[in-house]
Design an enzyme around this catalytic site. Structure first.
Site, PDB file in Angstrom:
ATOM      1  N   LYS A 141       0.837  -1.196   0.000  1.00 49.13           N
ATOM      2  CA  LYS A 141       0.000   0.000   0.000  1.00 49.13           C
ATOM      3  C   LYS A 141       0.874   1.249   0.000  1.00 49.13           C
ATOM      4  CE  LYS A 141      -3.824   1.988   2.712  1.00 49.13           C
ATOM      5  NZ  LYS A 141      -4.673   1.774   3.909  1.00 49.13           N
ATOM      6  N   SER A 216      -9.435   2.167   3.130  1.00 45.95           N
ATOM      7  CA  SER A 216      -8.455   2.855   2.312  1.00 45.95           C
ATOM      8  C   SER A 216      -7.491   1.917   1.577  1.00 45.95           C
ATOM      9  CB  SER A 216      -7.636   3.808   3.188  1.00 45.95           C
ATOM     10  OG  SER A 216      -6.931   3.098   4.189  1.00 45.95           O
ATOM     11  N   SER A 240     -10.255  -0.168   7.177  1.00 41.09           N
ATOM     12  CA  SER A 240      -9.562  -0.013   5.899  1.00 41.09           C
ATOM     13  C   SER A 240      -8.848  -1.256   5.385  1.00 41.09           C
ATOM     14  CB  SER A 240      -8.556   1.140   5.982  1.00 41.09           C
ATOM     15  OG  SER A 240      -9.233   2.368   6.074  1.00 41.09           O
TER      16      SER A 240
END
Length: 519
Positions: A141, A216, A240
């Site tokens: 990420k 996210s 997330s």
């Protein structure tokens, strides 16, 4: 959109792992045991002791190869059935095919990945092991710093920012032998349930390109589900890791608050939401969560909230001794009928396996919404503003900060009292149960235009950021539109082994990951 940038080798930024020379002629079971004992041994260095090594993880390769688990790929590399370079090339080709449609990988480090793969293969030829993930490719990420690779955190001020050092989780994965293919998209500062930012735009769900992959960690979930990577690491402040895993039909776990260091994450440790945020693995199988979590857990002597708590072995958990509660409605937002049916089916699957299962929800859980709403923006966005200022960002997408009004110290004191009372009620419930099953969200993946961050359906995940408890997600069903539906498996504090053991059983009983059609 995929960005290609010249990369330098980051090897000098990471302490080299201790070399191991595996014995010749090991059986498949013995090699797997060695593989996983090495993973758990890395954690034992921090905690003082390690649980019994897992010995029953699935090492079967898939067809097509890119849907194989990281566990199976690591095993194949160690047996020299496949080279790391071969596997990296397969994933790079898959990213090239699927990424134009889903926009999940926003920076590709192809040359550096191939160079590291060749190094891994040469090391293995000399009888040297780089670690439990020797030669296994993965993505990270973009909120996680990676030395020598642009790490934007989704904010304009860091569009060309190249960290000198890895985040703790990145350094530990490199030391375990993992190879980073690139970075995956995230909303700005990880601050939304929709993966979209001013740098790279929207990421799309591989099951329906008009829908969100969640946020996210939506870029991570989308590329894992599309077969463009073996796994990724997500971050979770309100869901997330879990919401994208639900939207994209993969496995993920939010560990206990205090388990995994956040050093080098775009939103670092500290602030009034400090205990809400943790990092954890995302993959297509629970086996890969079991393999990876010990590698990234434990104190790094930087993040002051990390506790040297031993990590249990999910394969040592006696499922039939577990007491399970489940609920299909948290009293705040009623899910779709199909979502409720999937959770009920998960409870039935555990009951059929001999577990004690009761339909009951924790007392006070309906207070989650009020407490969460009070916390968001309680300091007027001060902490996020500091991060933006440090990044050099002057134009941002965090519109909620313009409306955030700081509360008074008296109000803040009352909020902390309310939060503490809530946590007591929730913990008291666990006196009689070991596991809570619930929806992950009130619905499957929503169309992009319908994702609203203050939607009360997000309380299904946010509740367990308030408590700090471990929570895993695994796909257990499918909506009428053909979208994945996940189930959330929550365990007592520090009992990730229980959450993963139950998730693993549900994965086998109800099917788990299914590849998206048409990609």
């Amino acid at each position: 959109m995929t960005m290609n940038r010249a990369q330098r080798s980051p090897d000098d930024d990471v302490n080299p792992p201790e070399r191991q020379t595996p014995s010749e002629g090991l059986t498949r079971r013995e090699v797997l045991t060695l593989l996983n004992s090495a993973a758990l041994g890395a954690y034992a260095l921090s905690c003082g002791s390690a649980p019994r090594a897992p010995s029953a993880l699935d090492t079967e390769l898939k067809d097509p190869l890119y849907y194989s688990s990281a566990t199976a790929l690591a095993h194949a590399i160690r047996k020299k059935d496949l080279s790391s370079e071969e596997i990296v090339r397969v994933y790079l080709a898959r990213i090239e095919k699927v990424n134009p449609a889903i926009n999940a990988v926003i920076l590709l480090a192809a040359d550096a990945a191939l160079e590291r793969a060749r190094t891994a293969d040469a090391s293995l030829a000399r009888g040297e092991s780089l670690g439990p993930l020797h030669g296994v490719p993965m993505t990270l990420k973009d909120s996680i710093d990676t030395a020598g690779m642009v790490s934007t955190g989704g904010t304009l001020g860091r569009a060309n920012f190249v960290p000198e050092r890895d985040a703790t989780v990145a350094a530990r994965l490199r030391a375990a032998g993992a190879i980073f293919l690139g970075k995956t998209n995230t909303p700005e500062l990880t601050g939304s349930f929709e993966t979209n930012n001013l740098l790279f735009g929207f990421t799309h769900n591989p099951y329906d390109l008009q829908r969100t992959p969640g946020g996210s960690s939506g870029g991570a979930a989308a590329i894992v589900a599309s077969g463009g990577t073996a796994m990724d690491i997500g971050s979770d402040t309100g869901g997330s890791i879990r919401y994208p895993s639900h939207c994209c039909g993969i496995a993920g776990i939010k560990p206990t608050s205090g388990r995994v260091p956040r050093t080098g994450h775009i939103v670092p440790f500290g602030g009034i939401l400090d205990t809400f945020t943790t990092l954890g693995p995302m993959a297509r199988t629970v086996d890969d969560l079991i393999l990876t979590l010990p590698l990234i857990a434990g104190p790094d002597w930087r993040d002051p909230s990390i506790v040297p708590m031993p990590l249990g072995d999910p394969l040592a958990v006696d499922l039939k001794r577990l007491r399970v509660s489940f609920h299909t409605d948290n009293g705040i937002a009623t899910p779709t009928p199909e979502t409720m049916q999937v959770v009920r089916r998960a409870g039935e699957a555990l009951s059929a396996a001999g577990l004690s299962v009761e339909e009951v929800r924790p007392t006070g859980i309906e207070e989650s919404l009020d407490i969460i709403n009070a916390f968001w923006g309680a300091e007027g966005g001060y902490y996020e503003r500091k991060v933006l200022e440090k990044a050099g960002t002057t134009k941002h997408s965090l519109t909620w900060m313009e409306e955030a009004k700081p509360i008074t110290m008296h109000e803040f004191g009352d909020l902390i009292d309310q939060w503490d009372a809530f946590r007591v009620k929730m913990l008291t419930f666990f006196e009689n149960f070991d596991v809570i099953l619930s929806p992950v969200n009130g619905a499957p993946a929503q169309p992009h235009a319908k994702v609203v961050d203050d939607d009360p359906t997000f309380t299904y995940t946010e509740t367990y950021n308030l408590t700090g408890w471990p929570a895993a997600v695994i796909r257990c069903g499918t909506s009428p539109e053909g979208l994945p539906i996940g189930v959330q498996v929550v365990a007592q504090p520090w009992r990730e082994d229980v959450a993963l053991a139950v998730a693993s059983h549900l994965e086998k009983a109800l099917g788990g990951f299914e590849p998206p059609a048409g990609l």
